[in-house]
Design a protein around this motif. Sequence first.
Motif, PDB file in Angstrom:
ATOM      1  N   GLY A 297       0.796  -1.220   0.000  1.00  0.00           N
ATOM      2  CA  GLY A 297       0.000   0.000   0.000  1.00  0.00           C
ATOM      3  C   GLY A 297       0.827   1.267   0.000  1.00  0.00           C
ATOM      4  O   GLY A 297       0.416   2.281   0.601  1.00  0.00           O
ATOM      5  N   VAL A 298       1.981   1.249  -0.669  1.00  0.00           N
ATOM      6  CA  VAL A 298       2.846   2.427  -0.700  1.00  0.00           C
ATOM      7  C   VAL A 298       2.969   2.938  -2.133  1.00  0.00           C
ATOM      8  O   VAL A 298       2.898   2.173  -3.098  1.00  0.00           O
ATOM      9  CB  VAL A 298       4.249   2.124  -0.136  1.00  0.00           C
ATOM     10  CG1 VAL A 298       4.144   1.597   1.289  1.00  0.00           C
ATOM     11  CG2 VAL A 298       4.997   1.128  -1.009  1.00  0.00           C
ATOM     12  N   ASP A 299       3.147   4.251  -2.256  1.00  0.00           N
ATOM     13  CA  ASP A 299       3.474   4.825  -3.552  1.00  0.00           C
ATOM     14  C   ASP A 299       4.917   4.487  -3.888  1.00  0.00           C
ATOM     15  O   ASP A 299       5.748   4.278  -2.990  1.00  0.00           O
ATOM     16  CB  ASP A 299       3.307   6.348  -3.526  1.00  0.00           C
ATOM     17  CG  ASP A 299       1.844   6.760  -3.566  1.00  0.00           C
ATOM     18  OD1 ASP A 299       1.025   5.949  -4.029  1.00  0.00           O
ATOM     19  OD2 ASP A 299       1.534   7.885  -3.136  1.00  0.00           O
ATOM     20  N   ALA A 300       5.227   4.430  -5.178  1.00  0.00           N
ATOM     21  CA  ALA A 300       6.575   4.056  -5.600  1.00  0.00           C
ATOM     22  C   ALA A 300       7.106   5.052  -6.617  1.00  0.00           C
ATOM     23  O   ALA A 300       6.383   5.496  -7.510  1.00  0.00           O
ATOM     24  CB  ALA A 300       6.584   2.653  -6.191  1.00  0.00           C
ATOM     25  N   LEU A 301       8.366   5.394  -6.461  1.00  0.00           N
ATOM     26  CA  LEU A 301       9.081   6.265  -7.387  1.00  0.00           C
ATOM     27  C   LEU A 301      10.366   5.565  -7.784  1.00  0.00           C
ATOM     28  O   LEU A 301      11.118   5.110  -6.923  1.00  0.00           O
ATOM     29  CB  LEU A 301       9.398   7.616  -6.721  1.00  0.00           C
ATOM     30  CG  LEU A 301      10.372   8.536  -7.460  1.00  0.00           C
ATOM     31  CD1 LEU A 301       9.818   8.942  -8.820  1.00  0.00           C
ATOM     32  CD2 LEU A 301      10.681   9.769  -6.618  1.00  0.00           C
ATOM     33  N   GLU A 302      10.619   5.440  -9.082  1.00  0.00           N
ATOM     34  CA  GLU A 302      11.832   4.804  -9.569  1.00  0.00           C
ATOM     35  C   GLU A 302      12.816   5.860 -10.071  1.00  0.00           C
ATOM     36  O   GLU A 302      12.443   6.724 -10.858  1.00  0.00           O
ATOM     37  CB  GLU A 302      11.508   3.803 -10.684  1.00  0.00           C
ATOM     38  CG  GLU A 302      10.740   2.592 -10.194  1.00  0.00           C
ATOM     39  CD  GLU A 302      10.551   1.550 -11.286  1.00  0.00           C
ATOM     40  OE1 GLU A 302      10.891   1.848 -12.454  1.00  0.00           O
ATOM     41  OE2 GLU A 302      10.070   0.446 -10.978  1.00  0.00           O
ATOM     42  N   LEU A 303      14.056   5.755  -9.615  1.00  0.00           N
ATOM     43  CA  LEU A 303      15.124   6.667 -10.020  1.00  0.00           C
ATOM     44  C   LEU A 303      16.238   5.852 -10.657  1.00  0.00           C
ATOM     45  O   LEU A 303      16.829   5.002 -10.021  1.00  0.00           O
ATOM     46  CB  LEU A 303      15.663   7.431  -8.816  1.00  0.00           C
ATOM     47  CG  LEU A 303      14.677   8.279  -8.007  1.00  0.00           C
ATOM     48  CD1 LEU A 303      15.375   8.884  -6.805  1.00  0.00           C
ATOM     49  CD2 LEU A 303      14.075   9.372  -8.884  1.00  0.00           C
ATOM     50  N   SER A 304      16.517   6.127 -11.920  1.00  0.00           N
ATOM     51  CA  SER A 304      17.566   5.409 -12.632  1.00  0.00           C
ATOM     52  C   SER A 304      18.823   6.262 -12.721  1.00  0.00           C
ATOM     53  O   SER A 304      18.751   7.494 -12.762  1.00  0.00           O
ATOM     54  CB  SER A 304      17.090   5.035 -14.041  1.00  0.00           C
ATOM     55  OG  SER A 304      18.128   4.398 -14.760  1.00  0.00           O
ATOM     56  N   THR A 305      19.965   5.611 -12.768  1.00  0.00           N
ATOM     57  CA  THR A 305      21.233   6.332 -12.856  1.00  0.00           C
ATOM     58  C   THR A 305      21.395   7.057 -14.186  1.00  0.00           C
ATOM     59  O   THR A 305      22.258   7.926 -14.298  1.00  0.00           O
ATOM     60  CB  THR A 305      22.417   5.366 -12.669  1.00  0.00           C
ATOM     61  OG1 THR A 305      22.328   4.318 -13.650  1.00  0.00           O
ATOM     62  CG2 THR A 305      22.409   4.765 -11.279  1.00  0.00           C
ATOM     63  N   ASP A 306      20.582   6.716 -15.197  1.00  0.00           N
ATOM     64  CA  ASP A 306      20.694   7.371 -16.495  1.00  0.00           C
ATOM     65  C   ASP A 306      19.513   8.283 -16.788  1.00  0.00           C
ATOM     66  O   ASP A 306      19.330   8.718 -17.928  1.00  0.00           O
ATOM     67  CB  ASP A 306      20.833   6.339 -17.619  1.00  0.00           C
ATOM     68  CG  ASP A 306      19.574   5.500 -17.813  1.00  0.00           C
ATOM     69  OD1 ASP A 306      18.712   5.512 -16.902  1.00  0.00           O
ATOM     70  OD2 ASP A 306      19.454   4.851 -18.867  1.00  0.00           O
ATOM     71  N   ALA A 307      18.688   8.603 -15.779  1.00  0.00           N
ATOM     72  CA  ALA A 307      17.499   9.426 -15.984  1.00  0.00           C
ATOM     73  C   ALA A 307      17.659  10.775 -15.299  1.00  0.00           C
ATOM     74  O   ALA A 307      18.503  10.949 -14.405  1.00  0.00           O
ATOM     75  CB  ALA A 307      16.255   8.711 -15.471  1.00  0.00           C
ATOM     76  N   ASP A 308      16.839  11.733 -15.711  1.00  0.00           N
ATOM     77  CA  ASP A 308      16.872  13.077 -15.137  1.00  0.00           C
ATOM     78  C   ASP A 308      16.108  13.094 -13.818  1.00  0.00           C
ATOM     79  O   ASP A 308      14.943  12.688 -13.760  1.00  0.00           O
ATOM     80  CB  ASP A 308      16.263  14.073 -16.130  1.00  0.00           C
ATOM     81  CG  ASP A 308      16.344  15.501 -15.629  1.00  0.00           C
ATOM     82  OD1 ASP A 308      17.387  16.140 -15.838  1.00  0.00           O
ATOM     83  OD2 ASP A 308      15.366  15.965 -15.000  1.00  0.00           O
ATOM     84  N   LEU A 309      16.750  13.574 -12.759  1.00  0.00           N
ATOM     85  CA  LEU A 309      16.145  13.549 -11.432  1.00  0.00           C
ATOM     86  C   LEU A 309      14.917  14.443 -11.363  1.00  0.00           C
ATOM     87  O   LEU A 309      13.881  14.047 -10.820  1.00  0.00           O
ATOM     88  CB  LEU A 309      17.176  13.981 -10.388  1.00  0.00           C
ATOM     89  CG  LEU A 309      16.689  14.117  -8.949  1.00  0.00           C
ATOM     90  CD1 LEU A 309      16.151  12.793  -8.435  1.00  0.00           C
ATOM     91  CD2 LEU A 309      17.813  14.617  -8.044  1.00  0.00           C
ATOM     92  N   ALA A 310      15.001  15.653 -11.907  1.00  0.00           N
ATOM     93  CA  ALA A 310      13.873  16.586 -11.843  1.00  0.00           C
ATOM     94  C   ALA A 310      12.658  16.014 -12.563  1.00  0.00           C
ATOM     95  O   ALA A 310      11.529  16.111 -12.070  1.00  0.00           O
ATOM     96  CB  ALA A 310      14.259  17.937 -12.429  1.00  0.00           C
TER      97      ALA A 310
END
Length: 348
Positions: A297-310
Amino acid sequence: MRSWWRKKAAPAGEEAAAAAPAAAASPATGGTGAAAESVLRRLEWKVIRRLDGVLQGDYRTLLRGTGLDLADLREYQVHDDVRHIDWNVTARMQQPHVRVFTEDREMAAWFLLDLSPSVDFGSGELRKRNVSAEFVTVLARVLTRHGNRVGAMLYGSGVDTVIPTRTGRRHVLHLLHSMLERPATPEGGGTRLQELLGSAANLIKRRSTIFVVSDFISEPGWERPLAQLAQRHEVVAVRVLDPLELDLPDLGLLTLRDAETGEQVVVDTHDAGFRKRFARIAAQREAELREALTRAGVDALELSTDADLADAVVRFVDMRKRRAQLGAGGLPAHLRGSGAPATQRHAA
């Protein structure tokens, strides 16, 4: 597979050239107060300024409060919290009504930081540890500028550092400096993410927003503590990953090392069958991980090393904004009249 394999063997010149940018930027290499100040200024200029223009009016979607000031009464809708039903008004109007409260924006946010050996991996200039540090710095700075307090719990082979919640730019610098100067965790043991989640449940008593920042490469058993944490707090799973963990290119014969245990194996990445099996196992793990986060029941955010953080943060805020509209009984404009169910879940 207990964790993802990391490249170990390569020609000396190529290895040094490939490792140099990551080592220079990686928090694992150590840092000083001046280094933390330099990183924060760079993020303020390149990322936070962009977010300031995009997030205007959407700030509440990042950190929602539970204020006590009654703002309004309205008819009950499917997704409303039944605890907010005003029974006196309901009896008088012969229609369920709920109280609407003004949110308290001065809430605490906690970052649960998995800094185990597997987050030191990165196939490009940035390692997962870099991405984790930059995300925490950006979110902490955005939140503290609005008067919220942020704290952190740092996990290596165990929970070894707790930074109490405070506000202000100096506190953000202290948090970043604690990540930059942190020595690398020795190899030899697997990650037990449930220890970090359990410690957070025991320490954080007041309802807070909790960001679990991890690659979720861990021994089994973390799903239940995460779900229990989400019952009391608003929890966001921030998953850091690298493209090489999902799809292995043709690089010939390689010696790979398990980032958690140091175990080594020689593989032939020229073998198309091996690469397909690797991709299949990776896709299965991705599906299982996303399913576990959904069950918790949690929201998820994926951050990749090759993606733009903003861009990743903006997508996440947009998802939470749409979720809030659904929770209030409304539909985003692009779903009105489409016949989409009100319970539709939006992914980042």
